[in-house]
Write a protein that holds these residues in place. Structure first.
Motif, mmCIF file in Angstrom:
data_model
loop_
_atom_site.group_PDB
_atom_site.id
_atom_site.type_symbol
_atom_site.label_atom_id
_atom_site.label_comp_id
_atom_site.label_asym_id
_atom_site.label_seq_id
_atom_site.Cartn_x
_atom_site.Cartn_y
_atom_site.Cartn_z
ATOM 1 N N VAL A 53 -29.414 18.580 14.132
ATOM 2 C CA VAL A 53 -28.385 18.695 13.100
ATOM 3 C C VAL A 53 -27.650 17.363 13.018
ATOM 4 O O VAL A 53 -27.262 16.797 14.054
ATOM 5 C CB VAL A 53 -27.379 19.823 13.411
ATOM 6 N N TYR A 54 -27.464 16.867 11.808
ATOM 7 C CA TYR A 54 -26.670 15.663 11.585
ATOM 8 C C TYR A 54 -25.269 16.073 11.133
ATOM 9 O O TYR A 54 -25.113 17.003 10.325
ATOM 10 C CB TYR A 54 -27.309 14.785 10.517
ATOM 11 N N LEU A 55 -24.257 15.368 11.643
ATOM 12 C CA LEU A 55 -22.864 15.669 11.326
ATOM 13 C C LEU A 55 -22.162 14.399 10.871
ATOM 14 O O LEU A 55 -22.420 13.312 11.404
ATOM 15 C CB LEU A 55 -22.138 16.236 12.549
ATOM 16 N N ASP A 56 -21.252 14.534 9.909
ATOM 17 C CA ASP A 56 -20.531 13.356 9.429
ATOM 18 C C ASP A 56 -19.178 13.752 8.865
ATOM 19 O O ASP A 56 -18.999 14.836 8.299
ATOM 20 C CB ASP A 56 -21.350 12.636 8.344
ATOM 21 N N ASN A 57 -18.228 12.847 9.046
ATOM 22 C CA ASN A 57 -16.920 12.890 8.385
ATOM 23 C C ASN A 57 -16.207 14.239 8.533
ATOM 24 O O ASN A 57 -15.943 14.934 7.560
ATOM 25 C CB ASN A 57 -17.035 12.529 6.908
ATOM 26 N N LEU A 58 -15.923 14.591 9.791
ATOM 27 C CA LEU A 58 -15.055 15.736 10.071
ATOM 28 C C LEU A 58 -13.647 15.362 9.637
ATOM 29 O O LEU A 58 -13.063 14.405 10.153
ATOM 30 C CB LEU A 58 -15.095 16.048 11.569
ATOM 31 N N ALA A 59 -13.089 16.088 8.670
ATOM 32 C CA ALA A 59 -11.860 15.622 8.034
ATOM 33 C C ALA A 59 -10.965 16.785 7.635
ATOM 34 O O ALA A 59 -11.383 17.950 7.583
ATOM 35 C CB ALA A 59 -12.186 14.773 6.816
ATOM 36 N N HIS A 60 -9.708 16.425 7.326
ATOM 37 C CA HIS A 60 -8.706 17.387 6.876
ATOM 38 C C HIS A 60 -7.963 16.784 5.703
ATOM 39 O O HIS A 60 -7.674 15.588 5.688
ATOM 40 C CB HIS A 60 -7.719 17.687 8.013
ATOM 41 N N ALA A 91 0.848 -1.195 0.000
ATOM 42 C CA ALA A 91 0.000 0.000 0.000
ATOM 43 C C ALA A 91 0.878 1.237 0.000
ATOM 44 O O ALA A 91 2.036 1.195 0.426
ATOM 45 C CB ALA A 91 -0.927 -0.007 1.219
ATOM 46 N N VAL A 92 0.300 2.337 -0.450
ATOM 47 C CA VAL A 92 1.030 3.599 -0.538
ATOM 48 C C VAL A 92 0.594 4.501 0.615
ATOM 49 O O VAL A 92 -0.597 4.785 0.776
ATOM 50 C CB VAL A 92 0.764 4.308 -1.885
ATOM 51 N N ALA A 93 1.563 4.902 1.432
ATOM 52 C CA ALA A 93 1.250 5.789 2.552
ATOM 53 C C ALA A 93 0.628 7.077 2.043
ATOM 54 O O ALA A 93 1.045 7.634 1.028
ATOM 55 C CB ALA A 93 2.516 6.094 3.352
ATOM 56 N N ASP A 94 -0.400 7.526 2.731
ATOM 57 C CA ASP A 94 -1.094 8.751 2.326
ATOM 58 C C ASP A 94 -1.498 9.502 3.576
ATOM 59 O O ASP A 94 -2.550 9.245 4.158
ATOM 60 C CB ASP A 94 -2.323 8.419 1.486
ATOM 61 N N ASN A 95 -0.664 10.406 3.990
ATOM 62 C CA ASN A 95 -0.945 11.193 5.183
ATOM 63 C C ASN A 95 -1.651 12.506 4.861
ATOM 64 O O ASN A 95 -1.852 13.328 5.746
ATOM 65 C CB ASN A 95 0.350 11.468 5.942
ATOM 66 N N SER A 96 -2.016 12.700 3.573
ATOM 67 C CA SER A 96 -2.654 13.964 3.211
ATOM 68 C C SER A 96 -4.068 14.057 3.774
ATOM 69 O O SER A 96 -4.530 15.138 4.119
ATOM 70 C CB SER A 96 -2.693 14.125 1.693
ATOM 71 N N TYR A 97 -4.750 12.914 3.873
ATOM 72 C CA TYR A 97 -6.150 12.899 4.307
ATOM 73 C C TYR A 97 -6.275 12.240 5.671
ATOM 74 O O TYR A 97 -5.656 11.221 5.941
ATOM 75 C CB TYR A 97 -7.004 12.133 3.298
ATOM 76 N N MET A 98 -7.099 12.838 6.527
ATOM 77 C CA MET A 98 -7.407 12.218 7.805
ATOM 78 C C MET A 98 -8.824 12.587 8.215
ATOM 79 O O MET A 98 -9.230 13.745 8.129
ATOM 80 C CB MET A 98 -6.454 12.688 8.903
#
Length: 499
Positions: A444-451, A271-278
């Protein structure tokens, strides 16, 4: 140009109201791979436990990701028996894979092993199929099948390994199986698959210690079902149970009860490391991540009835994946002004309680409501100050929308506590809170808080199977046709990334 693909999960209609799995954490260490871990949680909602601890590690691998490939333990050549005994860590390092688990039961004839059941390594037969020992075959083109006979394969043999029992079949539990110790709790290793999601699931459960007592085969099946496995098999467990990962540093993911056992066969993932998305919180598997505290927990929250305001995980209506948070605010009857809810990340929202991220790209969260006068923001802490994004009105149309803020844009931020400068100007940041404003009773519904350090999160635009609603970013148009929606369901959505 490299692309990341995000799978949209199938959804069930049961609402889960307990915070029992607040101990789950989920990260995305590689492109196409989600890693979930449970540590030291007493009440386990999936198993219905109200006692003891359990440590679980799960790798969910999306086979549509082009950078994913596999290998397994090769033959020992002209030496006796099948393979050379090897720890999972040594196997991972020798094969330059990024993820590895142990697989087959085996007999030990040091330094060699006689494996029980099928082993195929890179299309080469290593150990023959054994009747009564089900196997998994992954073809050279990443097609996966469950085998109960050697000649029952539909696809060419690529990498294959065997276990003792099928513990999930056609989405149903099958019982504990043939092993004498299957009904007692021990460390376990399992593999499973979901054809609709085209997802391989690797799981280890630690055992034989006070802080993780292990599981039976049937309990292992329940855990695999919770991670969408429509079929799964039990692999060699006990002191053999091992999962390793190299996301910059090679390390054991689980804590083996036998430190560290050389085993007969292992399975590895390139697999290819991908720290851009979290994803800071994706609310999968009844997991609140760092947001397990009530809406009124923070002293900053004000203007609503704290005892009647709640959060819960739901799976019947989500933006991305299979879970979302439902925030219910009951207004204070004596309050006529706007209320404010600060949902903190961690008990004190401190840097020590949160993951440090490079201050670049976009941070965002999906939200939906049918109530008017609701607003949303995200607060971040850089090394010296705490600032929040300019608040955005939540569109009251009952559809999911993405609300995101450009970390590099000073005009997207404002000061909100003492000693802040209204911009994220440090080299890194941690999550502080999700902040919601409103008037009157509000849901309010909340989902996928991400960076994502690469840019906008709008590539997650897709379709919610459960709700039947298209999911749109507030920066991009709705899908132009049902054809586009169908593509997003079946092929998963693409995103643009800088190469």
């Amino acid at each position: 140009m490299m692309k990341k693909r995000i799978a949209l999960g199938l959804l069930c209609s049961i609402a889960l109201t307990s915070h029992a799995l607040a101990g789950w954490t989920t990260t995305n260490p590689f492109s196409g791979v989600s890693y979930s871990a449970l540590r030291g949680t007493d009440v386990h909602g999936i198993l219905g436990w109200s006692y003891s601890h359990l440590d679980v590690d799960v790798m969910e691998i999306k086979l549509a990701q082009p950078s994913i490939s596999f290998t397994s333990t090769p033959s020992n050549g002209s030496d006796p028996y099948d393979t050379t005994l090897q720890t999972t860590m040594d196997f991972m390092n020798a094969t330059n894979t990024e993820i590895a688990i142990n697989t087959n039961f085996y007999g030990t004839f040091s330094p060699n092993a006689d494996n029980v059941g099928l082993v195929v390594s890179d299309s080469n037969l290593v150990s023959s199929f054994s009747t009564g020992w089900p196997a998994v075959n992954i073809s050279p083109t990443k097609q996966i099948e469950l085998l109960t006979s050697y000649t029952g394969n539909q696809y060419a043999y690529g990498n294959a390994f065997a276990g003792s029992d099928i513990i999930v079949q056609n989405g149903q539990l099958t019982g504990n199986g043939q092993l004498s110790h299957a009904t007692s709790r021990h460390p376990r290793t399992a593999v499973g698959y979901n054809a609709v999601l085209n997802k391989l699931i690797l799981m280890t459960v630690d055992g034989r210690r006070s802080d993780s007592i292990g599981v039976t085969n049937n309990e292992l099946g329940k855990l695999m079902k919770a991670f969408d496995a429509t079929w799964a098999i039990n692999l060699d467990g006990g002191g053999s149970t091992q999962m390793t990962m190299n996301n910059g540093t090679a390390h054991y993911v689980n804590t083996p009860s036998d430190t560290y056992r050389a085993v007969g066969a292992n399975f590895g993932v390139h697999a290819v490391a991908d720290n851009s998305y979290m994803a800071f919180a994706n609310f999968e598997h009844n997991n609140f991540a760092n947001f397990e505290y009530s809406p009124g927990y923070s002293g900053s929250s004000t203007g609503f009835n704290e005892s009647l305001s709640t959060t819960e995980i739901v799976t019947s209506d989500v933006a991305v994946g299979q879970g979302a948070m439902k925030l219910t605010i009951t207004d204070d009857a004596y309050q006529t002004n706007e209320w404010f809810a600060r949902l903190v990340s961690g008990s004190y929202a401190t840097r020590s309680q949160n993951t440090i991220r490079i201050a670049d790209g976009y941070v965002g969260v999906w939200a939906k409501t049918t109530d008017t006068d609701a607003y949303i923001s995200i607060a971040l802490d850089d090394p010296t100050t705490g600032d929040r994004g300019i608040r955005k009105a939540i569109t009251a149309d009952g559809n999911w929308h993405l609300y995101e803020w450009n970390i590099d844009d000073a005009t997207a931020w404002e000061s909100w506590v003492n000693n802040t400068n209204g911009q994220i100007d440090g080299s890194d940041f941690t999550m502080d809170s999700i902040q919601i404003w409103g008037k009157g009773d509000t849901v309010v519904y909340l989902d996928n808080l991400a960076h994502d350090t690469d840019g906008s999160l709008s590539y997650l635009t897709g379709y919610s199977v459960a709700s039947g609603l298209s999911i749109s970013s507030n920066q991009i148009p709705e899908p132009a046709s049902l054809c586009l929606i169908s593509i997003s369901i079946l092929a998963m959505t693409n995103r643009r990334r800088r190469s």
